[in-house]
Design a protein around this motif. Structure first.
Motif, PDB file in Angstrom:
ATOM      1  N   ALA A 363      52.707  46.997  28.172  1.00  0.00           N
ATOM      2  CA  ALA A 363      51.647  48.128  28.727  1.00  0.00           C
ATOM      3  C   ALA A 363      50.675  47.833  30.033  1.00  0.00           C
ATOM      4  CB  ALA A 363      50.469  47.818  28.181  1.00  0.00           C
ATOM      5  N   SER A 364      50.243  48.685  30.895  1.00  0.00           N
ATOM      6  CA  SER A 364      48.915  48.938  31.445  1.00  0.00           C
ATOM      7  C   SER A 364      47.812  48.790  31.767  1.00  0.00           C
ATOM      8  CB  SER A 364      49.861  50.019  32.958  1.00  0.00           C
ATOM      9  OG  SER A 364      48.632  49.671  33.922  1.00  0.00           O
ATOM     10  N   ILE A 365      47.146  48.004  31.432  1.00  0.00           N
ATOM     11  CA  ILE A 365      45.265  48.335  31.358  1.00  0.00           C
ATOM     12  C   ILE A 365      44.679  49.002  31.965  1.00  0.00           C
ATOM     13  CG2 ILE A 365      46.268  47.323  29.137  1.00  0.00           C
ATOM     14  CD1 ILE A 365      44.645  45.233  30.282  1.00  0.00           C
ATOM     15  N   LYS A 366      43.296  49.484  32.568  1.00  0.00           N
ATOM     16  CA  LYS A 366      42.660  49.769  33.384  1.00  0.00           C
ATOM     17  C   LYS A 366      41.637  48.399  33.903  1.00  0.00           C
ATOM     18  CE  LYS A 366      39.455  53.441  34.792  1.00  0.00           C
ATOM     19  NZ  LYS A 366      39.072  52.665  36.725  1.00  0.00           N
ATOM     20  N   SER A 367      41.953  48.165  34.792  1.00  0.00           N
ATOM     21  CA  SER A 367      41.286  46.672  35.335  1.00  0.00           C
ATOM     22  C   SER A 367      39.855  47.146  35.261  1.00  0.00           C
ATOM     23  CB  SER A 367      41.629  46.784  36.901  1.00  0.00           C
ATOM     24  OG  SER A 367      42.260  46.458  36.887  1.00  0.00           O
ATOM     25  N   PRO A 368      38.587  46.404  34.610  1.00  0.00           N
ATOM     26  CA  PRO A 368      37.440  46.789  33.792  1.00  0.00           C
ATOM     27  C   PRO A 368      36.289  46.809  35.082  1.00  0.00           C
ATOM     28  CG  PRO A 368      37.789  44.811  33.344  1.00  0.00           C
ATOM     29  CD  PRO A 368      39.130  45.359  33.418  1.00  0.00           C
ATOM     30  N   SER A 369      37.125  45.951  36.213  1.00  0.00           N
ATOM     31  CA  SER A 369      36.243  45.945  37.613  1.00  0.00           C
ATOM     32  C   SER A 369      37.267  45.856  39.095  1.00  0.00           C
ATOM     33  CB  SER A 369      35.530  43.758  37.380  1.00  0.00           C
ATOM     34  OG  SER A 369      35.310  44.277  38.728  1.00  0.00           O
ATOM     35  N   THR A 370      36.555  46.527  39.780  1.00  0.00           N
ATOM     36  CA  THR A 370      37.222  46.835  41.236  1.00  0.00           C
ATOM     37  C   THR A 370      37.531  45.614  42.318  1.00  0.00           C
ATOM     38  OG1 THR A 370      35.136  47.907  41.650  1.00  0.00           O
ATOM     39  CG2 THR A 370      37.111  49.733  41.122  1.00  0.00           C
ATOM     40  N   PHE A 371      36.589  44.277  41.831  1.00  0.00           N
ATOM     41  CA  PHE A 371      36.491  43.433  42.703  1.00  0.00           C
ATOM     42  C   PHE A 371      37.600  42.703  42.393  1.00  0.00           C
ATOM     43  CE2 PHE A 371      35.553  39.104  43.824  1.00  0.00           C
ATOM     44  CZ  PHE A 371      34.115  39.615  44.392  1.00  0.00           C
ATOM     45  N   THR A 372      38.064  42.234  43.847  1.00  0.00           N
ATOM     46  CA  THR A 372      39.346  41.627  44.330  1.00  0.00           C
ATOM     47  C   THR A 372      39.004  40.602  44.791  1.00  0.00           C
ATOM     48  OG1 THR A 372      39.370  42.928  46.465  1.00  0.00           O
ATOM     49  CG2 THR A 372      39.924  43.737  44.294  1.00  0.00           C
ATOM     50  N   LEU A 373      40.106  39.917  45.811  1.00  0.00           N
ATOM     51  CA  LEU A 373      40.066  38.504  46.556  1.00  0.00           C
ATOM     52  C   LEU A 373      39.276  39.136  47.556  1.00  0.00           C
ATOM     53  CD1 LEU A 373      40.617  35.525  48.034  1.00  0.00           C
ATOM     54  CD2 LEU A 373      43.009  36.729  48.099  1.00  0.00           C
ATOM     55  N   GLY A 374      39.674  40.600  48.018  1.00  0.00           N
ATOM     56  CA  GLY A 374      39.551  41.098  49.961  1.00  0.00           C
ATOM     57  C   GLY A 374      38.038  41.570  49.862  1.00  0.00           C
ATOM     58  N   ASN A 375      36.723  41.681  48.310  1.00  0.00           N
ATOM     59  CA  ASN A 375      35.785  41.138  49.023  1.00  0.00           C
ATOM     60  C   ASN A 375      35.110  40.402  48.761  1.00  0.00           C
ATOM     61  OD1 ASN A 375      36.525  43.710  45.763  1.00  0.00           O
ATOM     62  ND2 ASN A 375      34.916  44.323  47.519  1.00  0.00           N
ATOM     63  N   ILE A 376      35.436  38.614  48.567  1.00  0.00           N
ATOM     64  CA  ILE A 376      35.037  38.032  49.127  1.00  0.00           C
ATOM     65  C   ILE A 376      35.451  37.838  50.244  1.00  0.00           C
ATOM     66  CG2 ILE A 376      35.013  35.488  48.700  1.00  0.00           C
ATOM     67  CD1 ILE A 376      36.082  35.717  45.780  1.00  0.00           C
ATOM     68  N   VAL A 377      36.792  37.694  50.659  1.00  0.00           N
ATOM     69  CA  VAL A 377      36.998  37.610  51.953  1.00  0.00           C
ATOM     70  C   VAL A 377      36.028  38.086  53.434  1.00  0.00           C
ATOM     71  CG1 VAL A 377      38.922  37.833  53.968  1.00  0.00           C
ATOM     72  CG2 VAL A 377      39.249  36.292  51.460  1.00  0.00           C
TER      73      VAL A 377
END
Length: 423
Positions: A363-377
Motif C-alpha cells: 500500500a502507498s500512503i500519502k506522506s503527511p509532511s513534505t519535509f525531507t533530509l534535503g530541507n535540513i541540508v
C-alpha cells in the motif's frame, strides 16, 4: 563506576508520581537528546519537556534551523517524553521556574552535568537552592555540533556518485558524474577536532583514505554503541500478539527528522504493530551515492527506536522484501510513502516491493509532511559561514569542558562518566 552506556540512574519509589522537567531548543534533534530524555525520566515517573520558542532562541543565539512546529514534532514523537510544553523561554528565570513548579506539579528540574551559565549566572540557581535540581551525564560521542559539521561537508551536488576530496587549503570538493563538481569551504582546523577527522592519518581507511578522500560521513561517528544501549532504547518492545495486523515500512531513516516522525505516526494507524526496517550503510550509500548516510546504522537504529510510534525495528533490513521475510515477521501489510529522502528518486520500487505487490499486501500512503533530509541540508548550507563560526566556538567550549572534567576525574582517582549537554 556506573557507565552511562550500561546503566540508568536509580529510579525513585513508585509509591507516587515524580514529575521531571527538562527544557531546551532541540534544534536538529538526535538520539543524544533522546538519551537525555531517557536519563531524565529515569529520575522520576513522568517527564515534561519544555521546548524553547523560535523567538527566544533567536534573541539569545540567532534563529534556529528548525521552526517551532518541527522541533515540537520531534520532541512529542520521543517515547521517553510524556508531555511537552511549547514556547518556553531560552533563559530559565526564577519566575518561570516557579511557574513550572506550580502549574505542572514538577518535583525536579533536570539538566546535563555541564554548567549552564548565562551572563555569568547559573540558570538553575533558584532550583538548586530549593533542592529541586538534578543532573544527568552527557551523552558523549554525539552532539548537534558534530552532526551539523557532517552536513557542512556536503554540497548541493552531494547526491552525485562521486568522491569528496579535502585539500590542504581547507576546501572540500565533490566530484560527481561527468565533469560537474562544486566545493564548500570548511575551516582548516576541522581536521584537528576529534569529532570531524577529515584527513587524519589514523582515521578508518574506509572513511578517510590516505589520499584525503572522505567516505561515508556516518563512519566518522565517535559514538560507542553497546548492546546495553540498544537494550535501554528497546525498552517496551514486545512481540506482536496473535491476530494483530503487522505493518512493515523500510528505509534509511538518515538524520531522523519530523517528516519521518509524522509518516510513522500515520503508518501505525493502519494496523496494530509497526515494524520499521533500517537499511545498512552500504545499501544506503549504493542507492544515494556521495558520502551518505550522514549517520551510521547504529545511530539510525537508536533514532528510530526512540520514536513512540514504532513497535520494533529490523536492523540492516534487506532491500528486497521476500516472501520468507513476510512470513517470518508475520507482516500483514507493507507500506511506503509519497515523499522520499532519495534525491535521485525511488527507482528501485519494483525490485524492492515486487513480492508484497504480487501478494496484494503493498500500500502507498500519502506522506503527511513534505519535509525531507534535503530541507535540513539546504538550510545548513544557506547558513554555512554563520554555522561554521558557531561550530568552532562550541567545539572549543566542549573541548575545554571535557578536558576539565576528565582532568578532575583523574586527579581524584575516579573514572570517566558520560552524559548530555543542554540541547
Amino acid at each position: 563506576r556506573e557507565d552511562m552506556f550500561s546503566s540508568t540512574p536509580t529510579r525513585p519509589s513508585k509509591s507516587r508520581e515524580i514529575r521531571i522537567f527538562m527544557d531546551g531548543a532541540f534544534d536538529v534533534m538526535h538520539y543524544g537528546h533522546m538519551n537525555a530524555f531517557r536519563l531524565g525520566r529515569s529520575l522520576g515517573t513522568y517527564l515534561i519537556v519544555g521546548v524553547n520558542s523560535d523567538e527566544s532562541i533567536t534573541q539569545c543565539k540567532g534563529p534556529p534551523l528548525m521552526n517551532d512546529k518541527e522541533r515540537m514534532t520531534m520532541v512529542e514523537g520521543c517515547k521517553f517524553v510524556d508531555e511537552v510544553v511549547p514556547n518556553c523561554p531560552y533563559i530559565m528565570t526564577s519566575e518561570y521556574l516557579e511557574f513550572i513548579f506550580e502549574k505542572y506539579g514538577v518535583d525536579y528540574v533536570v539538566h546535563g552535568d555541564d554548567p549552564c551559565v548565562v551572563d555569568g549566572k547559573d540558570v538553575y540557581e533558584s532550583a538548586k537552592r530549593r533542592g529541586r535540581y538534578r543532573s544527568i551525564p552527557r551523552t558523549e560521542g554525539v552532539s548537534t555540533t558534530d552532526i551539523v559539521g557532517r552536513m557542512l561537508l556536503m554540497t548541493k551536488d552531494h547526491h552525485l556518485k562521486g568522491r569528496i576530496r579535502a585539500n590542504s587549503a581547507g576546501s572540500v570538493s565533490v566530484s560527481g558524474m561527468g565533469n560537474s563538481s562544486s566545493s564548500i569551504q570548511v575551516d582548516g582546523n576541522l581536521d584537528d577536532d576529534s569529532d570531524n577527522e577529515i584527513h587524519n592519518e589514523n582515521a578508518d581507511d574506509d572513511a578517510v583514505s590516505s589520499a584525503g578522500e572522505i567516505g561515508v560521513l556516518g563512519r566518522q561517528s565517535k559514538f560507542l554503541t553497546t548492546s546495553m544501549m540498544l537494550r535501554l532504547f528497546s525498552a517496551g518492545v514486545k512481540p506482536p500478539k496473535d491476530g494483530m495486523k503487522v505493518i512493515y515500512v523500510d528505509g534509511a531513516w538518515d538524520m531522523f527528522h519530523c517528516g519521518h516522525v509524522e509518516f510513522l505516526k500515520e503508518a501505525l494507524k493502519r494496523g496494530d504493530y509497526l515494524i520499521v526496517g533500517i537499511h545498512g550503510d552500504s545499501v544506503v550509500n549504493k542507492r544515494r551515492g556521495g558520502n551518505l548516510p550522514l549517520m551510521n546504522l547504529h545511530e539510525r537504529v537508536l533514532s528510530v527506536l526512540g520514536c513512540k510510534y514504532i513497535n520494533d525495528v529490523l536492523i540492516d533490513a534487506p532491500l528486497e522484501i521476500s516472501p520468507d521475510m513476510i512470513a517470518s515477521l508475520k507482516i500483514t501489510e507493507v507500506v511506503h510513502g509519497t515523499e522520499s529522502d532519495d534525491i535521485s528518486g525511488e527507482t528501485s520500487l519494483g525490485y524492492r516491493y515486487r513480492y508484497p505487490k504480487e501478494m496484494g499486501i503493498l500500500a502507498s500512503i500519502k506522506s503527511p509532511s513534505t519535509f525531507t533530509l534535503g530541507n535540513i541540508v539546504s538550510r545548513i548550507q544557506n547558513k554555512q559561514t554563520e554555522l561554521q563560526a558557531k561550530i568552532e566556538r562550541k567545539k572549543k567550549a566542549e573541548r575545554e569542558w571535557f578536558d576539565n572534567k576528565y582532568s578532575t576525574s583523574i586527579s581524584n582517582g575516579g573514572d570517566n562518566s558520560n552524559g548530555n549537554s543542554k540541547p
